[in-house]
Design an enzyme around this catalytic site. Structure first.
Site, PDB file in Angstrom:
ATOM      1  N   SER A 121       0.792  -1.233   0.000  1.00 52.15           N
ATOM      2  CA  SER A 121       0.000   0.000   0.000  1.00 52.15           C
ATOM      3  C   SER A 121       0.823   1.281   0.000  1.00 52.15           C
ATOM      4  CB  SER A 121      -0.963   0.000   1.190  1.00 52.15           C
ATOM      5  OG  SER A 121      -2.016  -0.905   0.963  1.00 52.15           O
ATOM      6  N   ALA A 136       6.560  -0.892   3.562  1.00 50.58           N
ATOM      7  CA  ALA A 136       5.498  -1.218   4.522  1.00 50.58           C
ATOM      8  C   ALA A 136       6.056  -1.662   5.866  1.00 50.58           C
ATOM      9  CB  ALA A 136       4.603  -2.322   3.948  1.00 50.58           C
ATOM     10  N   ASN A 318       7.791  -7.381  11.502  1.00 53.55           N
ATOM     11  CA  ASN A 318       6.843  -6.289  11.273  1.00 53.55           C
ATOM     12  C   ASN A 318       5.505  -6.618  11.961  1.00 53.55           C
ATOM     13  OD1 ASN A 318       6.130  -8.387   9.475  1.00 53.55           O
ATOM     14  ND2 ASN A 318       5.084  -6.922   8.162  1.00 53.55           N
ATOM     15  N   CYS A 320       2.492  -7.734  11.285  1.00 48.84           N
ATOM     16  CA  CYS A 320       1.735  -8.984  11.054  1.00 48.84           C
ATOM     17  C   CYS A 320       2.594 -10.224  11.066  1.00 48.84           C
ATOM     18  CB  CYS A 320       0.974  -8.876   9.747  1.00 48.84           C
ATOM     19  SG  CYS A 320      -0.402  -7.710   9.845  1.00 48.84           S
ATOM     20  N   GLY A 321       3.883 -10.076  11.338  1.00 48.30           N
ATOM     21  CA  GLY A 321       4.727 -11.222  11.641  1.00 48.30           C
ATOM     22  C   GLY A 321       5.405 -11.906  10.477  1.00 48.30           C
ATOM     23  N   GLU A 322       5.128 -11.456   9.235  1.00 50.02           N
ATOM     24  CA  GLU A 322       5.661 -12.190   8.087  1.00 50.02           C
ATOM     25  C   GLU A 322       7.041 -11.721   7.655  1.00 50.02           C
ATOM     26  OE1 GLU A 322       3.980  -8.564   6.115  1.00 50.02           O
ATOM     27  OE2 GLU A 322       3.514  -9.818   7.852  1.00 50.02           O
TER      28      GLU A 322
END
Length: 813
Positions: A121, A136, A318, A320-322
């Site tokens: 985004s 991001a 980050n 969301c963990g990915e």
């Protein structure tokens, strides 16, 4: 010439001043995409095939606006702006000419405009604008000093303002009650400092186009770990954080063997205590069962795949963990839409691997260019990001691909396909990165990387693959999110005048039309069933087998699918393991252990309904007496509410809740406050139905003689995960908002309104009325979802560790 102001003029000057590889720009390489080129792209590739829903999301969040908020771009203009801006790296960083810039700009344009690839985004929002912050994911270090802690708070503010999300490890901070030599006092511990970051985020996110989000991580061997595990059970705190416990191999071995493990003071490096590993693991399970947090990451496994261990250990991810990252590192992400990598041969669909290969190679070049075009929030971030040049290419639309291929998500065939597709993406992304290294040189830290140690061919990027959340970009692309199963086959979308529209998965809609089942009545029934079809007799066994949704898939298959993708992903995989409401703590425990045994790098779980709010407990006998109900009686006393007159006097108070604007209308008769009506803006779903239910029950209590202040006492302070501010005060939930509206009314207006003449009763003698509190009226049916979107009122879903709305693009992350 400039794009969005004088940003590029400044940036070019800075690059020259720093001795970067740059070129002199002239009319030959303009900074704005040439108008004729833009027109040619539209003529050649047609309009961007977005849905009405996606167009709303684009206009609200992505398209350029003027100071009055008027949209200045079409979706095609946005694609041209982004594609051309990222292609400018060919000239700015690598000395290419105008024809090379336009060559790659067109290829980037084609794959974005066709919805075959989407960058993260911030790139869509900011490329070609003055901000030009395109990443991001960020991780910031938090060292054990006040200077470092508050530097990190400042850096967080800068990153959130630019649209990025931040991850932190608080494991270096000394535990609470530890000595602070400089002041002769004691430490307050890492959790207290997390609240500072949380408050800063709450303030910053109010004016942003993208909500700030944080990941907070603590090692399982930190002395404050037990407090950390439960720190989000109080729903009033840390609402801008996801939290995860960093589990070590030593700890997991102790869990399996049933032994104790050490807690280590990070300041002294001394063991201060031993705890039973299984008991700590069970506390993590218990808290996750209650409200979905904490998640877990397997820290040693993440560092096993750290491509540059000579630079230090990875401590955090980050939000969301990915994306595990080193301190100050950032990463930019993008996703290929698998639902558009298919071709039809006769009656069957199959994967077009040649097309997928081409899109992967283009996407790797695009993401590598983003690194050069990025305006980094901090010089430390720019330095390490450009030395490692990590990118994260992933996929979305996997569940839609399975629908097309007729493969159930919860099947061995789907797992095999997941490994096959991701192995292909991994192999081709590495091939593309090697090709770029031959053209542009390897990433500067290649010489100290694991690749050099293994004698491998140079790579342009230290990592190339990540499975990221694709909540909003998958809405734009019109496909399923990431590798998640489809959350619901049918969504309700609420618009003006309480009208309900149904958003139907496009592949499922094709099936309905092909089989003569596309009636609005059936679609409405599927929606009311949570968007699932397994209990509908209109569908045959094959349809029920293929068109599965998130809650049809058992946790066992959720975890196995995550593990299948993790096998061929450099970084990590963002996914939520969904559990039904009735799932047990043991179910959560087994999922965590399965994720560990299958090689996942972390896991997030969500048990349906576990975040809907605190339980309202019964009041004391004294409170009941204050409410006008007899405390004890040999015979139960039945109270009949007084009838409703045909005319009442009232006032409406607007309250801003985390679920949107709540309008509380309070009416009175000659005796005082008589009834309330609650209207949740345009909302539907749980938020609207719960607000209506509160209004009915409060009105019933008022008409039965219960004192208004006793009602306030019962409702005030109830909280949920969606806090907000209204009239200068914090609103903890819709119930809390109703209580504060009533309290405001009693404190401000009651005495004035006492002077008004009494209202006349209606001609029906009070036996029936149009009041919303009539005992015979049905309450709205509650859905399986968590609630209503705070921005548009449509139903939200929790996937990839983040609550999101597919109607308007709202996301917690």
């Amino acid at each position: 010439m400039s794009v969005g102001g004088d940003f590029f003029d400044r940036e070019i000057g800075e690059m020259k001043g720093k001795g970067k590889n740059s070129v002199t720009l002239s009319a030959e390489v303009p900074l704005n995409p040439p108008e004729e080129w833009k027109k040619e792209m539209v003529r050649k590739y047609g309009p961007m095939p977005v849905t009405d829903n996606a167009r709303v999301v684009l206009e609200k969040r992505y398209l350029k606006k003027d100071e009055e908020g008027r949209v200045l771009e079409t979706p095609e203009d946005m694609v041209a702006r982004v594609s051309y801006n990222i292609a400018l790296a060919e000239a700015l960083s690598y000395g290419r000419k105008m024809e090379d810039v336009l060559f790659w700009a067109e290829r980037f344009y084609e794959m974005i405009n066709s919805l075959e690839f989407m960058p993260n985004s911030p790139t869509l929002m900011n490329a070609g604008k003055e901000l030009q912050q395109l990443s991001a994911c960020f991780v910031l270090p938090v060292d054990d000093s006040m200077e470092s802690i508050f530097d990190a708070v400042k850096f967080t503010a800068l990153i959130h303002k630019s649209g990025g999300g931040t991850g932190f490890s608080f494991s270096r901070l000394r535990p609470k009650n530890d000595v602070v030599r400089s002041t002769k006092g004691v430490s307050s511990g890492p959790i207290s400092f997390m609240t500072v970051f949380d408050s800063a985020t709450e303030t910053i996110k109010q004016g942003g186009t993208r909500r700030g989000a944080n990941m907070g991580i603590l090692r399982v061997d930190h002395p404050d770990i037990l407090d950390f595990i439960t720190c989000k059970r109080d729903t009033k705190k840390l609402n801008n954080f996801n939290i995860s416990v960093a589990l070590t191999e030593e700890f997991m071995k102790a869990v399996e063997e049933g032994t104790d493990y050490p807690l280590v003071n990070p300041r002294t490096k001394e063991v201060v205590e031993y705890l039973p590993a299984r008991e700590v693991f069970d506390k993590i399970v218990e808290s996750a069962w209650e409200n979905g947090e904490p998640g877990i990451i397997f820290l040693d496994r993440i560092n096993r795949d750290n491509p540059t261990p000579a630079l230090g250990e990875i401590e955090s991810t980050n939000p969301c963990g990915e994306q595990p990252l080193l301190p100050f590192e950032s990463c930019n992400l993008g996703s290929v839409n698998l639902s558009r990598m298919l071709t039809r041969r006769g009656e069957k669909w199959e994967i077009d691997y040649e097309k997928l290969r081409e899109r992967v190679h283009r996407a790797v070049r695009f993401l590598d260019n983003v690194i050069d075009m990025n305006n980094y929030p901090l010089p430390q971030i720019e330095e390490i990001t450009k030395k490692n040049r990590k990118i994260g290419l992933g996929i979305m639309g996997f569940a839609d691909m399975l629908y097309r291929l007729g493969i159930p998500y919860d099947s061995e065939e789907a797992l095999q396909l997941a490994e096959e597709v991701m192995a292909f993406v991994q192999e081709e992304s590495k091939a593309a990165s090697r090709a770029l290294a031959r053209e542009r040189g390897s990433f500067p830290n290649f010489g100290i990387s694991i690749y050099a140690a293994r004698g491998e061919e140079p790579l342009r990027n230290a990592t190339t693959t990540t499975i990221a959340p694709t909540g909003t970009i998958s809405i734009i692309a019109g496909c399923s999110s990431g590798i998640e199963p489809v959350f619901a086959l049918v969504y309700e979308r609420h618009v003006l005048d309480n009208q309900t529209l149904y958003e139907v998965n496009p592949i499922f809609l094709e099936y309905l039309r092909e089989h003569g089942l596309d009636s609005e009545e059936l679609i409405a029934r599927v929606s009311k069933a949570g968007g699932r079809i397994r209990d509908h007799e209109e569908f045959d066994d094959e349809a029920k087998r293929v068109f599965v949704t998130a809650y049809d898939v058992t946790p066992y298959w959720h975890v196995r699918m995550q593990a299948a993708f993790q096998k061929f992903t450099d970084n990590a995989v963002s996914k939520t393991v969904n559990f039904p409401r009735e799932a047990t703590r043991e179910d959560i425990r087994e999922a965590y252990l399965l994720a560990y045994r299958l090689g996942c790098k972390g896991v997030t779980v969500y048990r349906d309904g576990s975040r809907e709010g605190q339980v309202l407990t019964a009041g004391t006998g004294k409170e009941k007496a204050e409410g006008g109900v007899k405390e004890e009686s040999a015979q139960p006393v039945k109270v009949r509410p007084r009838p409703r007159p045909d005319t009442l006097v009232g006032i409406t108070k607007e309250m801003r809740t985390g679920c949107g604007k709540l309008y509380v209308t309070m009416n009175r008769d000659e005796r005082g406050l008589f009834e309330i009506f609650n209207q949740m803006g345009k909302a539907g779903g749980c938020a609207s139905s719960q607000s209506e239910a509160i209004g009915r029950l409060v009105s019933l209590a008022l008409r039965s003689g219960v004192d208004g202040r006793a009602i306030v006492k019962q409702l005030k302070g109830i909280s949920c995960q969606m806090n907000s501010f209204s009239n200068g005060g914090r609103i903890l939930s819709c119930a809390d908002a109703v209580a504060k509206a009533i309290e405001w009314y009693l404190d401000t207006y009651e005495d004035v309104l006492k002077e008004l003449p009494p209202a006349k009763e209606g001609g029906n003698g009070g036996e029936r009325s149009l009041s919303p509190v009539d005992e015979e009226m049905d309450l709205s049916e509650f859905t399986r979802r968590r609630g209503a979107c705070p921005e548009c009122g449509s139903q939200t879903e929790l996937q990839e560790g983040c609550e999101k709305c597919r109607s308007c693009g709202f996301s917690e992350c």
